[in-house]
Design a protein around this motif. Sequence first.
Motif, PDB file in Angstrom:
ATOM      1  N   GLY B  95     -26.930 -30.897  51.023  1.00  0.00           N
ATOM      2  CA  GLY B  95     -28.266 -30.285  51.042  1.00  0.00           C
ATOM      3  C   GLY B  95     -28.182 -28.824  51.450  1.00  0.00           C
ATOM      4  N   GLN B  96     -27.378 -28.537  52.457  1.00  0.00           N
ATOM      5  CA  GLN B  96     -27.247 -27.148  52.911  1.00  0.00           C
ATOM      6  C   GLN B  96     -26.497 -26.304  51.871  1.00  0.00           C
ATOM      7  OE1 GLN B  96     -26.573 -26.156  56.983  1.00  0.00           O
ATOM      8  NE2 GLN B  96     -27.376 -28.084  57.758  1.00  0.00           N
ATOM      9  N   ALA B  97     -25.517 -26.902  51.209  1.00  0.00           N
ATOM     10  CA  ALA B  97     -24.807 -26.172  50.157  1.00  0.00           C
ATOM     11  C   ALA B  97     -25.785 -25.768  49.053  1.00  0.00           C
ATOM     12  CB  ALA B  97     -23.682 -27.030  49.581  1.00  0.00           C
ATOM     13  N   LEU B  98     -26.625 -26.702  48.631  1.00  0.00           N
ATOM     14  CA  LEU B  98     -27.600 -26.393  47.573  1.00  0.00           C
ATOM     15  C   LEU B  98     -28.613 -25.353  48.053  1.00  0.00           C
ATOM     16  CD1 LEU B  98     -28.185 -30.003  46.180  1.00  0.00           C
ATOM     17  CD2 LEU B  98     -26.841 -28.181  45.121  1.00  0.00           C
ATOM     18  N   ALA B  99     -29.001 -25.458  49.342  1.00  0.00           N
ATOM     19  CA  ALA B  99     -29.953 -24.485  49.896  1.00  0.00           C
ATOM     20  C   ALA B  99     -29.376 -23.073  49.864  1.00  0.00           C
ATOM     21  CB  ALA B  99     -30.322 -24.873  51.326  1.00  0.00           C
ATOM     22  N   ASN B 100     -28.074 -22.967  49.885  1.00  0.00           N
ATOM     23  CA  ASN B 100     -27.424 -21.653  49.886  1.00  0.00           C
ATOM     24  C   ASN B 100     -27.175 -21.069  48.494  1.00  0.00           C
ATOM     25  OD1 ASN B 100     -26.941 -20.583  52.582  1.00  0.00           O
ATOM     26  ND2 ASN B 100     -25.872 -22.517  52.940  1.00  0.00           N
ATOM     27  N   TYR B 101     -27.495 -21.854  47.443  1.00  0.00           N
ATOM     28  CA  TYR B 101     -27.326 -21.366  46.066  1.00  0.00           C
ATOM     29  C   TYR B 101     -28.422 -20.366  45.732  1.00  0.00           C
ATOM     30  CZ  TYR B 101     -23.732 -24.284  43.884  1.00  0.00           C
ATOM     31  OH  TYR B 101     -22.555 -24.860  43.504  1.00  0.00           O
ATOM     32  N   THR B 102     -28.151 -19.097  45.849  1.00  0.00           N
ATOM     33  CA  THR B 102     -29.185 -18.113  45.531  1.00  0.00           C
ATOM     34  C   THR B 102     -29.418 -18.014  44.018  1.00  0.00           C
ATOM     35  OG1 THR B 102     -27.469 -16.436  45.642  1.00  0.00           O
ATOM     36  CG2 THR B 102     -28.833 -16.719  47.581  1.00  0.00           C
ATOM     37  N   ALA B 103     -28.456 -18.490  43.232  1.00  0.00           N
ATOM     38  CA  ALA B 103     -28.602 -18.417  41.768  1.00  0.00           C
ATOM     39  C   ALA B 103     -29.820 -19.192  41.284  1.00  0.00           C
ATOM     40  CB  ALA B 103     -27.341 -18.953  41.079  1.00  0.00           C
ATOM     41  N   PHE B 104     -30.166 -20.274  41.960  1.00  0.00           N
ATOM     42  CA  PHE B 104     -31.329 -21.048  41.536  1.00  0.00           C
ATOM     43  C   PHE B 104     -32.587 -20.183  41.554  1.00  0.00           C
ATOM     44  CE2 PHE B 104     -29.197 -25.093  43.428  1.00  0.00           C
ATOM     45  CZ  PHE B 104     -28.393 -25.201  42.308  1.00  0.00           C
ATOM     46  N   GLU B 105     -32.715 -19.385  42.591  1.00  0.00           N
ATOM     47  CA  GLU B 105     -33.923 -18.563  42.733  1.00  0.00           C
ATOM     48  C   GLU B 105     -34.033 -17.525  41.632  1.00  0.00           C
ATOM     49  OE1 GLU B 105     -34.430 -17.476  47.016  1.00  0.00           O
ATOM     50  OE2 GLU B 105     -34.597 -19.669  47.001  1.00  0.00           O
ATOM     51  N   ARG B 106     -32.881 -17.004  41.189  1.00  0.00           N
ATOM     52  CA  ARG B 106     -32.918 -16.032  40.094  1.00  0.00           C
ATOM     53  C   ARG B 106     -33.448 -16.656  38.803  1.00  0.00           C
ATOM     54  NH1 ARG B 106     -27.991 -14.450  42.484  1.00  0.00           N
ATOM     55  NH2 ARG B 106     -26.737 -15.393  40.840  1.00  0.00           N
ATOM     56  N   SER B 107     -33.385 -17.995  38.679  1.00  0.00           N
ATOM     57  CA  SER B 107     -33.949 -18.664  37.507  1.00  0.00           C
ATOM     58  C   SER B 107     -35.345 -19.214  37.776  1.00  0.00           C
ATOM     59  CB  SER B 107     -33.041 -19.818  37.064  1.00  0.00           C
ATOM     60  OG  SER B 107     -31.725 -19.359  36.838  1.00  0.00           O
ATOM     61  N   GLY B 108     -35.931 -18.856  38.923  1.00  0.00           N
ATOM     62  CA  GLY B 108     -37.311 -19.274  39.199  1.00  0.00           C
ATOM     63  C   GLY B 108     -37.454 -20.542  40.022  1.00  0.00           C
ATOM     64  N   PHE B 109     -36.333 -21.094  40.483  1.00  0.00           N
ATOM     65  CA  PHE B 109     -36.392 -22.306  41.301  1.00  0.00           C
ATOM     66  C   PHE B 109     -36.411 -21.903  42.778  1.00  0.00           C
ATOM     67  CE2 PHE B 109     -34.408 -23.491  37.294  1.00  0.00           C
ATOM     68  CZ  PHE B 109     -35.195 -24.572  36.910  1.00  0.00           C
ATOM     69  N   MET B 110     -37.605 -21.976  43.381  1.00  0.00           N
ATOM     70  CA  MET B 110     -37.817 -21.431  44.717  1.00  0.00           C
ATOM     71  C   MET B 110     -37.739 -22.542  45.765  1.00  0.00           C
ATOM     72  SD  MET B 110     -38.310 -18.651  43.151  1.00  0.00           S
ATOM     73  CE  MET B 110     -38.606 -17.428  44.417  1.00  0.00           C
ATOM     74  N   LEU B 111     -36.778 -22.437  46.668  1.00  0.00           N
ATOM     75  CA  LEU B 111     -36.662 -23.430  47.733  1.00  0.00           C
ATOM     76  C   LEU B 111     -37.663 -23.101  48.840  1.00  0.00           C
ATOM     77  CD1 LEU B 111     -35.177 -25.914  48.808  1.00  0.00           C
ATOM     78  CD2 LEU B 111     -33.641 -24.348  50.015  1.00  0.00           C
ATOM     79  N   LYS B 112     -38.581 -24.024  49.105  1.00  0.00           N
ATOM     80  CA  LYS B 112     -39.645 -23.780  50.079  1.00  0.00           C
ATOM     81  C   LYS B 112     -39.391 -24.495  51.403  1.00  0.00           C
ATOM     82  CE  LYS B 112     -42.192 -21.222  47.420  1.00  0.00           C
ATOM     83  NZ  LYS B 112     -42.491 -19.822  47.776  1.00  0.00           N
ATOM     84  N   GLY B 113     -38.652 -25.587  51.373  1.00  0.00           N
ATOM     85  CA  GLY B 113     -38.453 -26.323  52.619  1.00  0.00           C
ATOM     86  C   GLY B 113     -37.269 -27.269  52.552  1.00  0.00           C
ATOM     87  N   LEU B 114     -36.764 -27.601  53.744  1.00  0.00           N
ATOM     88  CA  LEU B 114     -35.662 -28.554  53.901  1.00  0.00           C
ATOM     89  C   LEU B 114     -36.119 -29.627  54.880  1.00  0.00           C
ATOM     90  CD1 LEU B 114     -32.864 -25.949  54.521  1.00  0.00           C
ATOM     91  CD2 LEU B 114     -32.476 -27.928  53.062  1.00  0.00           C
ATOM     92  N   PHE B 115     -35.807 -30.876  54.594  1.00  0.00           N
ATOM     93  CA  PHE B 115     -36.245 -31.958  55.461  1.00  0.00           C
ATOM     94  C   PHE B 115     -35.081 -32.870  55.831  1.00  0.00           C
ATOM     95  CE2 PHE B 115     -39.989 -30.383  53.513  1.00  0.00           C
ATOM     96  CZ  PHE B 115     -40.978 -30.529  54.480  1.00  0.00           C
ATOM     97  N   ASP B 116     -35.143 -33.406  57.039  1.00  0.00           N
ATOM     98  CA  ASP B 116     -34.098 -34.329  57.479  1.00  0.00           C
ATOM     99  C   ASP B 116     -34.673 -35.278  58.537  1.00  0.00           C
ATOM    100  OD1 ASP B 116     -30.797 -34.007  57.000  1.00  0.00           O
ATOM    101  OD2 ASP B 116     -31.390 -35.284  58.680  1.00  0.00           O
ATOM    102  N   VAL B 117     -33.924 -36.340  58.823  1.00  0.00           N
ATOM    103  CA  VAL B 117     -34.347 -37.261  59.890  1.00  0.00           C
ATOM    104  C   VAL B 117     -33.621 -36.970  61.200  1.00  0.00           C
ATOM    105  CG1 VAL B 117     -35.010 -39.190  58.398  1.00  0.00           C
ATOM    106  CG2 VAL B 117     -32.633 -38.975  59.142  1.00  0.00           C
ATOM    107  N   ASN B 118     -32.612 -36.128  61.147  1.00  0.00           N
ATOM    108  CA  ASN B 118     -31.780 -35.877  62.318  1.00  0.00           C
ATOM    109  C   ASN B 118     -32.446 -34.846  63.245  1.00  0.00           C
ATOM    110  OD1 ASN B 118     -29.852 -35.072  64.152  1.00  0.00           O
ATOM    111  ND2 ASN B 118     -28.221 -34.797  62.631  1.00  0.00           N
ATOM    112  N   PRO B 119     -32.906 -35.282  64.431  1.00  0.00           N
ATOM    113  CA  PRO B 119     -33.662 -34.373  65.315  1.00  0.00           C
ATOM    114  C   PRO B 119     -32.858 -33.162  65.777  1.00  0.00           C
ATOM    115  CG  PRO B 119     -33.217 -36.475  66.411  1.00  0.00           C
ATOM    116  CD  PRO B 119     -32.799 -36.640  64.989  1.00  0.00           C
ATOM    117  N   THR B 120     -31.525 -33.260  65.781  1.00  0.00           N
ATOM    118  CA  THR B 120     -30.741 -32.096  66.216  1.00  0.00           C
ATOM    119  C   THR B 120     -30.818 -30.966  65.181  1.00  0.00           C
ATOM    120  OG1 THR B 120     -28.653 -32.807  65.203  1.00  0.00           O
ATOM    121  CG2 THR B 120     -29.090 -33.591  67.441  1.00  0.00           C
TER     122      THR B 120
END
Lengths: 216, 216
Positions: B95-120
């Motif tokens: 998930g973090q690797a994909l969040a770091n792909y800036t290439a997605f944003e250049r094609s219009g895919f905008m990451l708005k949020g990340l979610f997890d169950v791990n409280p840390t």
Amino acid sequence: MEGKGISQAVIRRLPRYYRYLGELLEDGVERISSNDLSKRMKVTASQIRQDLNNFGGFGQQGYGYNVKYLHSEIGKILGLDREHNMIIIGAGNLGQALANYTAFERSGFMLKGLFDVNPTLAGVTVRGIEIRMMDELKSFIRNNDIEIAILTIPKTKAVAVANMLVENGIRAIWNFAHTDLNLPEHIVVENVHLSESLMRLSYNVLRYEEKHQKKK
Amino acid sequence: MEGKGISQAVIRRLPRYYRYLGELLEDGVERISSNDLSKRMKVTASQIRQDLNNFGGFGQQGYGYNVKYLHSEIGKILGLDREHNMIIIGAGNLGQALANYTAFERSGFMLKGLFDVNPTLAGVTVRGIEIRMMDELKSFIRNNDIEIAILTIPKTKAVAVANMLVENGIRAIWNFAHTDLNLPEHIVVENVHLSESLMRLSYNVLRYEEKHQKKK
């Protein structure tokens, strides 16, 4: 590469059969008819029979498939009955994510080393596997009988690194770099172009919306 | 989902055309014949003409394709001329690797949020995007016009989370969990089953070796 004349479409589907049979096995199911497998997998029973007939059948009319046998035979066809030594080139986020996939090892894909050009990563370990610098790569491949290299490096570096890997005896490349490698025919390349997958998703969303709007 | 009767095989190839045209554009190439494009892409010129004819052609006999126009038109077909809001469910390594792909944003895919169950992980940011806990998910989807959810969670949780996402208005799921989601027909699902990709690679290595040994 066609291998025994089996189409790539059938090969695409084989791992999915393997997965469903593995789940049936875990659930203690001993036999399954192509009809029941068809319902679970949401493909037609005739497709299942046709796909499996490519490898000589496995089913007896009226008795269904022996789940354990079929699972093990498909595993053999996929080369999962033996070990494959792998290395990852590029220990960034994606490389480290793949290094942490323990599921690969359960199918015989053994990660032996991680390589990167970033000196701050030298000696860092992921699941006990050390990140090495690129100058160790050639000898490492030869000394550890490495068959598969996983490329998780930028596309600008990928072609040169792939050529070097091939020169040093790598048999197959699992390519996550967003470029085509154009390697000799005897090298197996399996591409995972993530941004192309995302574009197909976007294409399908758009077409669905167009269809839906027309109906209104 | 077939959308205008275009086959999934053609759709599979479209992003690759888009990539090659983008590279030509970067290299300052203004026009290209289907023959030259064919040499670069290592597919036949007739395949290229046939594929592009699905969308009304784009080429004039003898003049070749206008690279900029064709790139932009294929971009529109793929939905890259507009923005798509995305969230990632599962802020582990992948998930973090994909969040770091800036290439997605250049094609219009905008990451708005990340979610997890791990409280840390709560409040940790990736590229300035905060990791949130799952109890915020429903309101976040509604308030941020989220279209695409990326599932990078274990397969045991994937089906329940996918159903919940669909109930809350998600239009498409990019599924990295190794299971089939079986969602309603109007939800677009694009699967990335990494271990199946690795099995196809292993299949092709094995078949090549068999072929080679027979010839000896």
